[in-house]
Design an enzyme around this catalytic site. Structure first.
Site, short mmCIF file in Angstrom:
data_model
loop_
_atom_site.label_atom_id
_atom_site.label_comp_id
_atom_site.label_asym_id
_atom_site.label_seq_id
_atom_site.Cartn_x
_atom_site.Cartn_y
_atom_site.Cartn_z
CE LYS A 17 -3.86 2.43 1.11
NZ LYS A 17 -4.56 2.17 2.38
CB VAL A 18 2.52 3.23 -2.25
CG1 VAL A 18 3.50 2.09 -2.01
CG2 VAL A 18 1.84 3.10 -3.60
CB SER A 19 1.06 8.13 -1.21
OG SER A 19 1.18 8.12 0.19
CB THR A 51 -2.27 11.29 -1.88
OG1 THR A 51 -1.80 10.09 -2.49
CG2 THR A 51 -3.25 11.97 -2.81
CB ALA A 52 -2.15 14.19 2.72
CG HIS A 84 -6.07 7.51 7.34
ND1 HIS A 84 -6.66 7.26 6.14
CD2 HIS A 84 -4.79 7.07 7.21
CE1 HIS A 84 -5.79 6.70 5.31
NE2 HIS A 84 -4.65 6.58 5.93
#
Length: 289
Positions: free
Chosen positions: A54-56, A114-115, A155
Site C-alpha cells: 500500500k502506497v500513496s 497524496t495529502a 484518516h
C-alpha cells in the site's frame, strides 16, 4: 510461495485484507504482513521490499517502473480528503485560503503522500515558509501545543481533531472535488513485477473485500487489535468512509482521478511525468499489465 504484504494498521486496510491475511481466500498463497505508515511503505517500495504494498498515489511516478497498479484494494473516494488543521487563534479571518499560511510552519505526514501533494497544489501560489515531516499520530498534539502553526492530517483525524481544540482551515478533498468533479485518490495497492501476477493479485484482493462486506464481524477482532486505541465507533466510521465502491474497482472515475492528480502535479513540476493511458478503455491494461 509466501506473499509479502505491507499495509497500514488503519481499519480500512485491515478490514480489506483480513480474509487474505488469514488464509480465507481460495487459491491465494500464505501471506507475511508488515504494518507501517504509508510514508514508510512509500520508501520501502522504492527498494522493492514487498510483493504487494500500500502506497500513496502521489508516489506512483517513482514506482511504476517496478510495480503494477492494481485496480482494487486501495483508498479512493469522496468526502474523505486530508484536512489542514490549525488552532482557532491561528485561523485568522476563517478564510480557507493558502494566504492564511504565509510564513507558517506546517507539519505533514510524509513528503510523498497524496495529502502533501494535494496541499502543494492547493498552496502553490502562497506556500508556507517551512514544512516538517512528522509521524501522523504526533501532528495534532504538536499543533495544539503550538509547535507548528498548522498540520496536515488524514484518516481518522477527520473524526477526532476537535478533541484537540483544533479547527479545519481547509478540507483538501472538498477543494479537489469542487475543482475537478472527481473522487480523491489517496492510497494505492501495487504488485511487484516479476513477483506476483497482477490479475491473480487483484482477484485475491477483490475476494477479500467481498468477504469483508459479507461478514463484517469476522474481521472485527483483527481490525480492533491494530486500531491504536481508536474507539469502536470511530473505527466503524473510518471503514464506512474509506472502504467503498472504488475499493472493489477503481473504474473509469477512479482511473481518471489518478490521471488528473498526477497530470496536474507533473504540470506543476512536483512529480516526474508518468506515461498514462489516453482512453478509458485502455486504462485497466495500461496501468496493471
Amino acid at each position: 510461495m509466501t506473499l509479502t504484504l505491507a499495509i497500514s494498521p488503519c481499519p480500512n486496510d485491515t478490514f480489506v485484507f483480513d480474509a487474505l491475511v488469514h488464509g480465507r481466500v481460495p487459491g491465494a498463497p500464505p501471506v507475511e504482513v508488515t504494518y507501517a505508515d504509508v510514508d514508510v511503505t512509500n520508501t520501502a517500495a522504492e527498494r522493492g521490499a514487498f510483493d504487494l504494498v500500500k502506497v500513496s498515489y502521489a508516489a506512483l511516478p517513482w514506482l511504476l517502473e517496478d510495480y503494477h497498479l492494481l485496480p482494487c484494494g486501495g483508498a479512493l473516494g469522496r468526502g474523505c480528503g486530508p484536512l489542514v488543521l490549525t488552532r482557532p487563534d491561528q485561523a485568522g479571518s476563517g478564510r480557507a485560503g493558502a494566504a492564511d499560511l504565509g510564513g507558517a510552519t506546517v507539519a505533514v505526514p510524509g513528503d510523498r503522500t497524496t495529502a502533501y501533494l494535494l496541499f502543494r497544489l492547493w498552496s502553490a501560489e502562497r506556500p508556507p515558509a517551512r514544512i516538517e515531516v512528522v509521524p501522523f499520530h504526533e501532528i495534532m498534539p504538536a499543533v495544539a501545543a503550538g509547535r507548528y502553526d498548522a498540520g496536515l492530517v488524514i484518516h481518522e483525524a477527520r473524526f477526532t481533531y476537535q478533541r484537540h481544540g483544533l479547527t479545519a482551515l481547509v478540507d483538501l478533498g472538498e477543494w479537489w472535488e469542487g475543482d475537478t468533479g472527481l473522487p480523491i485518490p489517496l492510497g494505492a495497492i501495487l504488485a511487484r513485477k516479476g513477483a506476483v501476477d497482477p490479475v491473480e493479485a487483484a482477484g485475491w484482493i477483490r475476494e477479500s473485500v467481498r468477504q469483508a462486506w459479507a461478514d463484517p464481524e469476522a474481521s472485527r477482532p483483527y481490525v480492533l487489535s491494530h486500531a491504536q486505541e481508536m474507539e469502536p465507533d470511530v473505527v466503524d466510521r473510518h471503514i464506512g468512509l474509506y472502504v467503498n465502491e472504488f475499493t472493489a474497482d477503481l473504474g473509469d472515475a477512479g482511473f481518471a482521478a489518478v490521471e488528473a492528480l498526477l497530470g496536474r502535479a507533473a504540470d506543476a513540476g512536483l512529480v516526474p511525468r508518468t506515461a498514462g493511458p489516453q482512453t478509458s478503455s485502455s486504462r485497466a491494461t495500461a496501468w496493471t499489465s
